[in-house]
Motif scaffolding. Sequence first.
Motif, mmCIF file in Angstrom:
data_model
loop_
_atom_site.group_PDB
_atom_site.id
_atom_site.type_symbol
_atom_site.label_atom_id
_atom_site.label_comp_id
_atom_site.label_asym_id
_atom_site.label_seq_id
_atom_site.Cartn_x
_atom_site.Cartn_y
_atom_site.Cartn_z
ATOM 1 N N LEU A 62 0.828 -1.211 0.000
ATOM 2 C CA LEU A 62 0.000 0.000 0.000
ATOM 3 C C LEU A 62 0.865 1.265 0.000
ATOM 4 C CD1 LEU A 62 -2.827 -1.050 2.484
ATOM 5 C CD2 LEU A 62 -2.984 -0.820 -0.015
ATOM 6 N N GLY A 63 1.935 1.239 0.791
ATOM 7 C CA GLY A 63 2.848 2.383 0.808
ATOM 8 C C GLY A 63 3.506 2.597 -0.543
ATOM 9 N N ALA A 64 3.879 1.500 -1.204
ATOM 10 C CA ALA A 64 4.488 1.610 -2.527
ATOM 11 C C ALA A 64 3.522 2.222 -3.529
ATOM 12 C CB ALA A 64 4.951 0.235 -3.006
ATOM 13 N N VAL A 65 2.271 1.801 -3.482
ATOM 14 C CA VAL A 65 1.259 2.379 -4.371
ATOM 15 C C VAL A 65 1.129 3.877 -4.117
ATOM 16 C CG1 VAL A 65 -1.225 2.418 -4.888
ATOM 17 C CG2 VAL A 65 -0.012 0.235 -4.722
ATOM 18 N N ALA A 66 1.129 4.259 -2.844
ATOM 19 C CA ALA A 66 1.028 5.684 -2.498
ATOM 20 C C ALA A 66 2.236 6.458 -3.011
ATOM 21 C CB ALA A 66 0.876 5.850 -0.991
ATOM 22 N N LEU A 67 3.443 5.874 -2.917
ATOM 23 C CA LEU A 67 4.634 6.567 -3.418
ATOM 24 C C LEU A 67 4.609 6.715 -4.931
ATOM 25 C CD1 LEU A 67 7.731 5.281 -1.396
ATOM 26 C CD2 LEU A 67 6.522 7.445 -1.174
ATOM 27 N N PHE A 68 3.983 5.784 -5.624
ATOM 28 C CA PHE A 68 3.890 5.866 -7.081
ATOM 29 C C PHE A 68 3.009 7.028 -7.529
ATOM 30 C CE2 PHE A 68 5.270 1.330 -7.713
ATOM 31 C CZ PHE A 68 6.282 1.612 -8.606
ATOM 32 N N GLN A 69 2.180 7.541 -6.631
ATOM 33 C CA GLN A 69 1.238 8.596 -6.987
ATOM 34 C C GLN A 69 1.962 9.847 -7.457
ATOM 35 O OE1 GLN A 69 -2.187 8.268 -7.070
ATOM 36 N NE2 GLN A 69 -1.556 6.160 -6.715
ATOM 37 N N GLY A 70 1.637 10.292 -8.640
ATOM 38 C CA GLY A 70 2.185 11.544 -9.153
ATOM 39 C C GLY A 70 1.201 12.676 -8.996
ATOM 40 N N VAL A 71 -0.060 12.337 -8.758
ATOM 41 C CA VAL A 71 -1.114 13.344 -8.728
ATOM 42 C C VAL A 71 -1.558 13.646 -7.300
ATOM 43 C CG1 VAL A 71 -3.449 13.883 -9.502
ATOM 44 C CG2 VAL A 71 -1.911 12.628 -11.007
ATOM 45 N N SER A 72 -1.825 12.631 -6.519
ATOM 46 C CA SER A 72 -2.375 12.818 -5.184
ATOM 47 C C SER A 72 -1.257 13.029 -4.159
ATOM 48 C CB SER A 72 -3.228 11.612 -4.787
ATOM 49 O OG SER A 72 -3.697 11.781 -3.465
ATOM 50 N N ILE A 73 -0.905 14.287 -3.954
ATOM 51 C CA ILE A 73 0.170 14.613 -3.010
ATOM 52 C C ILE A 73 -0.184 14.198 -1.588
ATOM 53 C CG2 ILE A 73 1.516 16.500 -2.004
ATOM 54 C CD1 ILE A 73 1.374 17.806 -4.831
ATOM 55 N N PRO A 74 -1.424 14.412 -1.102
ATOM 56 C CA PRO A 74 -1.731 13.947 0.262
ATOM 57 C C PRO A 74 -1.581 12.435 0.425
ATOM 58 C CG PRO A 74 -3.371 15.541 -0.437
ATOM 59 C CD PRO A 74 -2.539 15.215 -1.646
ATOM 60 N N LEU A 75 -1.996 11.663 -0.572
ATOM 61 C CA LEU A 75 -1.850 10.212 -0.505
ATOM 62 C C LEU A 75 -0.375 9.823 -0.521
ATOM 63 C CD1 LEU A 75 -3.043 7.377 -0.453
ATOM 64 C CD2 LEU A 75 -3.193 7.492 -2.952
ATOM 65 N N ARG A 76 0.403 10.480 -1.369
ATOM 66 C CA ARG A 76 1.841 10.195 -1.448
ATOM 67 C C ARG A 76 2.520 10.500 -0.115
ATOM 68 N NH1 ARG A 76 3.700 13.250 -5.937
ATOM 69 N NH2 ARG A 76 4.232 14.936 -4.548
ATOM 70 N N ARG A 77 2.183 11.617 0.500
ATOM 71 C CA ARG A 77 2.765 11.976 1.799
ATOM 72 C C ARG A 77 2.345 10.990 2.882
ATOM 73 N NH1 ARG A 77 2.183 18.556 1.733
ATOM 74 N NH2 ARG A 77 3.926 18.878 0.303
ATOM 75 N N SER A 93 11.580 11.987 -0.358
ATOM 76 C CA SER A 93 11.065 11.760 -1.709
ATOM 77 C C SER A 93 9.542 11.803 -1.745
ATOM 78 C CB SER A 93 11.574 10.426 -2.262
ATOM 79 O OG SER A 93 11.017 9.342 -1.559
ATOM 80 N N GLY A 94 8.891 11.523 -0.612
ATOM 81 C CA GLY A 94 7.438 11.597 -0.544
ATOM 82 C C GLY A 94 6.913 12.995 -0.307
ATOM 83 N N GLY A 95 7.815 13.960 -0.163
ATOM 84 C CA GLY A 95 7.406 15.356 -0.004
ATOM 85 C C GLY A 95 7.021 15.734 1.413
ATOM 86 N N VAL A 96 7.423 14.923 2.391
ATOM 87 C CA VAL A 96 7.082 15.219 3.782
ATOM 88 C C VAL A 96 8.065 16.215 4.378
ATOM 89 C CG1 VAL A 96 6.762 14.208 6.084
ATOM 90 C CG2 VAL A 96 6.008 12.962 4.045
ATOM 91 N N THR A 97 9.339 16.104 4.000
ATOM 92 C CA THR A 97 10.366 17.010 4.495
ATOM 93 C C THR A 97 11.253 17.452 3.340
ATOM 94 O OG1 THR A 97 12.127 17.310 6.148
ATOM 95 C CG2 THR A 97 12.017 15.163 5.077
ATOM 96 N N ASP A 98 11.842 18.623 3.486
ATOM 97 C CA ASP A 98 12.831 19.062 2.508
ATOM 98 C C ASP A 98 14.193 19.257 3.179
ATOM 99 O OD1 ASP A 98 12.268 21.341 3.958
ATOM 100 O OD2 ASP A 98 11.779 22.572 2.225
ATOM 101 N N TRP A 99 14.279 18.827 4.422
ATOM 102 C CA TRP A 99 15.543 18.920 5.147
ATOM 103 C C TRP A 99 16.561 17.989 4.519
ATOM 104 C CZ3 TRP A 99 18.515 15.278 7.670
ATOM 105 C CH2 TRP A 99 19.538 15.789 8.443
ATOM 106 N N PRO A 100 17.776 18.330 4.339
ATOM 107 C CA PRO A 100 18.457 19.589 4.661
ATOM 108 C C PRO A 100 18.547 20.529 3.463
ATOM 109 C CG PRO A 100 20.104 17.959 4.119
ATOM 110 C CD PRO A 100 18.742 17.301 3.949
#
Length: 133
Positions: free
Chosen positions: A52-67, A121-128
């Motif tokens: 399920l997590g892999a499917v969510a990471l594949f998402q190019g459109v749904s940013i909330p699902l990807r995060r 890569s999932g867009g949750v953090t941009d650190w550093p």
Amino acid sequence: MIQVVVRLLLAVFFATAGYLHLARPEPFLTIMPPWVPMAEAVVFWTGIAELLGAVALFQGVSIPLRRAGAIGLALYAVCVFPANIHHFALDMARPDGGLGLGYHIPRMFAQPLVIWLTLWSGGVTDWPFRRRS
């Protein structure tokens, strides 16, 4: 661009691991710490979580699902760390040394890196890499 490539590589990695948890659970059961209840169910559901997590990471459109998928996979990687430590201890106790330090030490250091890469890569953090304003 690099972030997208890393995200897709992680999605493939987690999808493969999830598939293996379901198709060939035996290796995962052998490294499960004895204090984990219902080991077979845990291996099954961790495989589902990885898929399920892999499917969510594949998402190019749904940013909330990807995060959400990235957060879930990062939490998953934290939760399975005791199994990695247990595997390390079991392997090193074998007369032949099992897979050896050349396998286990990098694996221990890779776990936090995988957690961070998943969140980044999932867009949750941009650190550093965040830009200073």
